[in-house]
Scaffold this motif. Structure first.
Motif, PDB file in Angstrom:
ATOM      1  N   SER A   1      41.284  50.132  66.380  1.00  0.00           N
ATOM      2  CA  SER A   1      41.726  48.758  66.663  1.00  0.00           C
ATOM      3  C   SER A   1      40.582  48.012  67.348  1.00  0.00           C
ATOM      4  CB  SER A   1      42.949  48.771  67.575  1.00  0.00           C
ATOM      5  OG  SER A   1      42.615  49.429  68.759  1.00  0.00           O
ATOM      6  N   THR A   2      40.582  46.696  67.162  1.00  0.00           N
ATOM      7  CA  THR A   2      39.540  45.919  67.814  1.00  0.00           C
ATOM      8  C   THR A   2      40.191  44.882  68.717  1.00  0.00           C
ATOM      9  OG1 THR A   2      37.563  44.623  67.435  1.00  0.00           O
ATOM     10  CG2 THR A   2      39.326  44.333  65.834  1.00  0.00           C
ATOM     11  N   SER A   3      39.485  44.422  69.710  1.00  0.00           N
ATOM     12  CA  SER A   3      40.079  43.490  70.662  1.00  0.00           C
ATOM     13  C   SER A   3      39.192  42.263  70.783  1.00  0.00           C
ATOM     14  CB  SER A   3      40.174  44.163  72.030  1.00  0.00           C
ATOM     15  OG  SER A   3      38.863  44.445  72.484  1.00  0.00           O
ATOM     16  N   GLU A   4      39.747  41.244  71.441  1.00  0.00           N
ATOM     17  CA  GLU A   4      38.958  40.028  71.645  1.00  0.00           C
ATOM     18  C   GLU A   4      37.750  40.340  72.536  1.00  0.00           C
ATOM     19  OE1 GLU A   4      40.890  36.218  72.022  1.00  0.00           O
ATOM     20  OE2 GLU A   4      39.593  35.775  73.744  1.00  0.00           O
ATOM     21  N   ALA A   5      37.960  41.229  73.530  1.00  0.00           N
ATOM     22  CA  ALA A   5      36.852  41.593  74.422  1.00  0.00           C
ATOM     23  C   ALA A   5      35.725  42.236  73.619  1.00  0.00           C
ATOM     24  CB  ALA A   5      37.349  42.550  75.495  1.00  0.00           C
ATOM     25  N   ALA A   6      36.090  43.069  72.628  1.00  0.00           N
ATOM     26  CA  ALA A   6      35.051  43.718  71.814  1.00  0.00           C
ATOM     27  C   ALA A   6      34.310  42.677  70.977  1.00  0.00           C
ATOM     28  CB  ALA A   6      35.683  44.773  70.917  1.00  0.00           C
ATOM     29  N   ALA A   7      35.065  41.721  70.427  1.00  0.00           N
ATOM     30  CA  ALA A   7      34.429  40.667  69.613  1.00  0.00           C
ATOM     31  C   ALA A   7      33.515  39.808  70.483  1.00  0.00           C
ATOM     32  CB  ALA A   7      35.511  39.808  68.959  1.00  0.00           C
ATOM     33  N   GLU A   8      33.947  39.550  71.707  1.00  0.00           N
ATOM     34  CA  GLU A   8      33.131  38.774  72.655  1.00  0.00           C
ATOM     35  C   GLU A   8      31.828  39.538  72.964  1.00  0.00           C
ATOM     36  OE1 GLU A   8      34.686  38.527  76.624  1.00  0.00           O
ATOM     37  OE2 GLU A   8      34.349  36.370  76.693  1.00  0.00           O
ATOM     38  N   GLY A   9      31.961  40.855  73.163  1.00  0.00           N
ATOM     39  CA  GLY A   9      30.795  41.695  73.442  1.00  0.00           C
ATOM     40  C   GLY A   9      29.819  41.674  72.274  1.00  0.00           C
TER      41      GLY A   9
ATOM     42  N   GLU B   1      41.126  62.005  66.064  1.00  0.00           N
ATOM     43  CA  GLU B   1      41.118  60.530  66.096  1.00  0.00           C
ATOM     44  C   GLU B   1      41.069  59.911  64.712  1.00  0.00           C
ATOM     45  OE1 GLU B   1      39.189  57.964  69.587  1.00  0.00           O
ATOM     46  OE2 GLU B   1      37.919  58.582  67.953  1.00  0.00           O
ATOM     47  N   GLN B   2      40.486  60.645  63.760  1.00  0.00           N
ATOM     48  CA  GLN B   2      40.277  60.068  62.430  1.00  0.00           C
ATOM     49  C   GLN B   2      41.572  59.619  61.767  1.00  0.00           C
ATOM     50  OE1 GLN B   2      37.953  63.296  60.563  1.00  0.00           O
ATOM     51  NE2 GLN B   2      36.467  61.696  60.103  1.00  0.00           N
TER      52      GLN B   2
ATOM     53  N   ILE C   1      41.061  69.015  75.966  1.00  0.00           N
ATOM     54  CA  ILE C   1      41.042  68.939  77.435  1.00  0.00           C
ATOM     55  C   ILE C   1      41.277  67.502  77.876  1.00  0.00           C
ATOM     56  CG2 ILE C   1      39.679  69.357  79.534  1.00  0.00           C
ATOM     57  CD1 ILE C   1      38.302  71.608  78.021  1.00  0.00           C
ATOM     58  N   PRO C   2      42.487  67.197  78.380  1.00  0.00           N
ATOM     59  CA  PRO C   2      42.771  65.823  78.819  1.00  0.00           C
ATOM     60  C   PRO C   2      42.015  65.463  80.085  1.00  0.00           C
ATOM     61  CG  PRO C   2      44.794  67.101  78.493  1.00  0.00           C
ATOM     62  CD  PRO C   2      43.652  68.070  78.528  1.00  0.00           C
ATOM     63  N   GLY C   3      41.808  64.198  80.271  1.00  0.00           N
ATOM     64  CA  GLY C   3      41.109  63.708  81.473  1.00  0.00           C
ATOM     65  C   GLY C   3      40.946  62.200  81.374  1.00  0.00           C
ATOM     66  N   ASP C   4      40.082  61.649  82.222  1.00  0.00           N
ATOM     67  CA  ASP C   4      39.825  60.208  82.212  1.00  0.00           C
ATOM     68  C   ASP C   4      39.418  59.697  80.835  1.00  0.00           C
ATOM     69  OD1 ASP C   4      40.439  59.562  84.719  1.00  0.00           O
ATOM     70  OD2 ASP C   4      38.380  59.366  85.477  1.00  0.00           O
ATOM     71  N   HIS C   5      38.696  60.559  80.105  1.00  0.00           N
ATOM     72  CA  HIS C   5      38.181  60.156  78.794  1.00  0.00           C
ATOM     73  C   HIS C   5      39.298  59.871  77.786  1.00  0.00           C
ATOM     74  CE1 HIS C   5      38.372  64.518  79.309  1.00  0.00           C
ATOM     75  NE2 HIS C   5      38.940  64.494  78.116  1.00  0.00           N
ATOM     76  N   CYS C   6      40.545  60.290  78.067  1.00  0.00           N
ATOM     77  CA  CYS C   6      41.653  60.058  77.117  1.00  0.00           C
ATOM     78  C   CYS C   6      41.876  58.561  76.869  1.00  0.00           C
ATOM     79  CB  CYS C   6      42.956  60.675  77.622  1.00  0.00           C
ATOM     80  SG  CYS C   6      42.955  62.456  77.675  1.00  0.00           S
ATOM     81  N   ARG C   7      41.524  57.727  77.868  1.00  0.00           N
ATOM     82  CA  ARG C   7      41.816  56.303  77.684  1.00  0.00           C
ATOM     83  C   ARG C   7      41.028  55.706  76.534  1.00  0.00           C
ATOM     84  NH1 ARG C   7      38.269  53.174  81.831  1.00  0.00           N
ATOM     85  NH2 ARG C   7      37.033  54.905  82.588  1.00  0.00           N
ATOM     86  N   PHE C   8      39.952  56.369  76.092  1.00  0.00           N
ATOM     87  CA  PHE C   8      39.177  55.853  74.961  1.00  0.00           C
ATOM     88  C   PHE C   8      39.563  56.553  73.655  1.00  0.00           C
ATOM     89  CE2 PHE C   8      36.284  55.685  78.704  1.00  0.00           C
ATOM     90  CZ  PHE C   8      36.339  54.304  78.873  1.00  0.00           C
ATOM     91  N   CYS C   9      40.622  57.341  73.666  1.00  0.00           N
ATOM     92  CA  CYS C   9      40.964  58.149  72.496  1.00  0.00           C
ATOM     93  C   CYS C   9      42.069  57.468  71.692  1.00  0.00           C
ATOM     94  CB  CYS C   9      41.423  59.533  72.959  1.00  0.00           C
ATOM     95  SG  CYS C   9      41.846  60.626  71.600  1.00  0.00           S
ATOM     96  N   ARG C  10      41.881  57.389  70.380  1.00  0.00           N
ATOM     97  CA  ARG C  10      42.887  56.711  69.550  1.00  0.00           C
ATOM     98  C   ARG C  10      44.161  57.552  69.425  1.00  0.00           C
ATOM     99  NH1 ARG C  10      38.288  55.439  66.028  1.00  0.00           N
ATOM    100  NH2 ARG C  10      39.149  56.624  64.303  1.00  0.00           N
ATOM    101  N   ALA C  11      44.066  58.841  69.775  1.00  0.00           N
ATOM    102  CA  ALA C  11      45.259  59.704  69.683  1.00  0.00           C
ATOM    103  C   ALA C  11      46.007  59.767  71.009  1.00  0.00           C
ATOM    104  CB  ALA C  11      44.821  61.106  69.272  1.00  0.00           C
ATOM    105  N   LYS C  12      45.584  58.959  71.983  1.00  0.00           N
ATOM    106  CA  LYS C  12      46.078  59.138  73.357  1.00  0.00           C
ATOM    107  C   LYS C  12      47.599  59.039  73.530  1.00  0.00           C
ATOM    108  CE  LYS C  12      45.203  54.332  74.553  1.00  0.00           C
ATOM    109  NZ  LYS C  12      44.369  53.420  75.314  1.00  0.00           N
ATOM    110  N   ALA C  13      48.272  58.281  72.671  1.00  0.00           N
ATOM    111  CA  ALA C  13      49.716  58.128  72.868  1.00  0.00           C
ATOM    112  C   ALA C  13      50.480  59.389  72.504  1.00  0.00           C
ATOM    113  CB  ALA C  13      50.235  56.947  72.046  1.00  0.00           C
ATOM    114  N   VAL C  14      50.065  60.041  71.417  1.00  0.00           N
ATOM    115  CA  VAL C  14      50.881  61.154  70.919  1.00  0.00           C
ATOM    116  C   VAL C  14      50.158  62.499  70.983  1.00  0.00           C
ATOM    117  CG1 VAL C  14      52.520  59.877  69.487  1.00  0.00           C
ATOM    118  CG2 VAL C  14      50.256  60.359  68.587  1.00  0.00           C
TER     119      VAL C  14
END
Ligand code: SF4
Length: 385
Positions: A30-38, A24-25, A217-230
């Motif tokens: 990336s940051t989002s409006e939802a994160a800034a709101e949080g 991931e490094q 090991i791919p799984g549900d947790h991939c959605r939080f991974c910055r490398a998820k696309a490639v």
């Protein structure tokens, strides 16, 4: 605050896929409006807790409160939700026979389990032999469960390390307070069981993660991974759908439908991640064979709608009544406008929640399973009579 490589919020990812921490490094965070709101809601919640539990002058509170209120992401709704957070912690504190020790927004160090690991616990209460960790989640996407939640457990391990030499802590309570979804999720465990989890489960995986070793090991947790696309491992898992080709007879069994749907879910998400990544590359001037970035379609719009309509009414080409539609704002918009408390006081008798349309969910979903089988049978029986 800077983030640790092995941070608590990413624990479900690096514990399931240790090499993802180093992979991931190479990708920007990336940051989002939802994160800034949080972040803003946390600042407001923290301020209210500090005002209630620690000495704070009215002037200091007002100054800090006004600063938060000046943020464009501040809403009346946020005020109410953070009041609920404060109320919950006040009630929790009152349940103890004596005033607990309360620590707010505490940096906790769990580096004895995960190298250089630390995080921030929103609220820690200690009384007698019980440690209570409460985490405010301001998201409203999906309910977050405290059960077996590695983020909460790592915070608790850090807190145990910090306070264990003062208090003889035997029991740990972990709470996720998610007011926008009316979700209060609690998990409890013995301190000893938690320490065993840290030593036997976290330590070896964290060592691998820190060194960039272990298995992807791919799984549900991939959605939080910055490398998820490639990520190649995720790609291999998703393209393994090909394995089904020609393998089986004309009709799929329910088992196969279930299995394929699980795979297809991530396949759809992965396709979106790939598109987003390819667009970024094309816009950066890189070549992605077979693809290019173009200007998306857009619709015509008025530069100044009021001025344009005034032109029509002045020239007698249309009357104002036909140019504007008066329509009510939605229930959610009304609640945001009034804040939750005022909304409930003024309007609760006008609010109903009709049953939702049947939808397919994963077997792990917390909702009760729904079946129309009996109703359908009754309808059928009735028609026979
Ligand atoms: S996308 Fe998934 S499998 Fe790939 S590194 Fe990230 S977490 Fe691991």
């Amino acid at each position: 605050m800077s983030h640790a490589l092995l941070n608590a919020s990413g624990a479900s990812r690096w514990l399931n896929c240790p090499p993802s921490a180093r992979l991931e490094q190479d990708f920007p965070d990336s940051t989002s409006e939802a994160a800034a709101e949080g972040t803003l809601a946390h600042a407001l919640g923290e301020l209210k807790l500090q005002k209630y539990f620690t000495p704070m002058s009215k002037m200091t509170f007002t100054k800090r409160h006004n600063k938060i209120k000046a943020d464009p992401l501040y809403t009346k709704e946020m005020e109410d939700y953070t009041d609920e957070y404060l109320d919950y912690i006040k009630e929790t504190a009152l349940r103890y026979p004596s005033q607990p020790t309360i620590t707010i927004e505490k940096k906790v160090d769990f580096s004895s389990y995960a190298p250089e690991g630390f995080g921030t616990a929103d609220c820690i209460l200690i009384s007698g032999d019980t440690l209570h960790i409460i985490d405010l989640k301001y998201g409203k996407g999906v309910p977050v469960s405290a059960e077996k939640n590695p983020q909460m457990r790592l915070y608790a391990l850090g807190a145990l390390k910090e306070y264990d030499f003062i208090y003889a802590i035997k029991s740990v309570q972990m709470v996720i307070f998610q007011p926008r979804l009316d979700n209060i999720s609690v998990d409890a465990m013995e301190a000893e069981t938690l320490l065993n989890w840290g030593n036997a489960f976290v330590k070896p995986l964290a060592q691998q993660a820190f060194k960039g070793e272990g298995e992807f090991i791919p799984g549900d947790h991939c959605r939080f991974c910055r490398a998820k696309a490639v990520c190649r491992a995720r790609s291999v898992t998703n393209t393994a759908l090909e394995d089904f080709k020609g393998k089986l007879p004309p009709l799929l069994s329910n088992e196969e439908v279930g299995d394929l749907l699980l795979k297809a879910q991530d396949l759809a998400k992965w396709a979106e991640d790939l598109k987003e990544h390819a667009l970024k590359m094309c816009l950066a001037g890189e070549t992605v064979p077979g693809w290019k970035a173009v200007e998306g379609r857009s619709n015509r719009c008025f530069t100044d709608v009021d001025a344009a309509f005034k032109e029509l009414t002045t020239k007698g080409l249309a009357k104002e009544e036909v140019l504007y539609i008066r329509k009510p704002i939605t229930l959610t918009e009304t609640e945001t406008l009034l804040g939750k408390k005022e909304f409930n006081t003024a309007l609760s008798e006008f609010v109903v929640k009709p049953p939702g349309k049947p939808a397919l969910a994963k077997a792990t979903d917390k909702r009760e399973p729904l079946t129309l089988k009996n109703d359908a049978k009754t309808d059928f029986a009735n028609t026979q009579v």
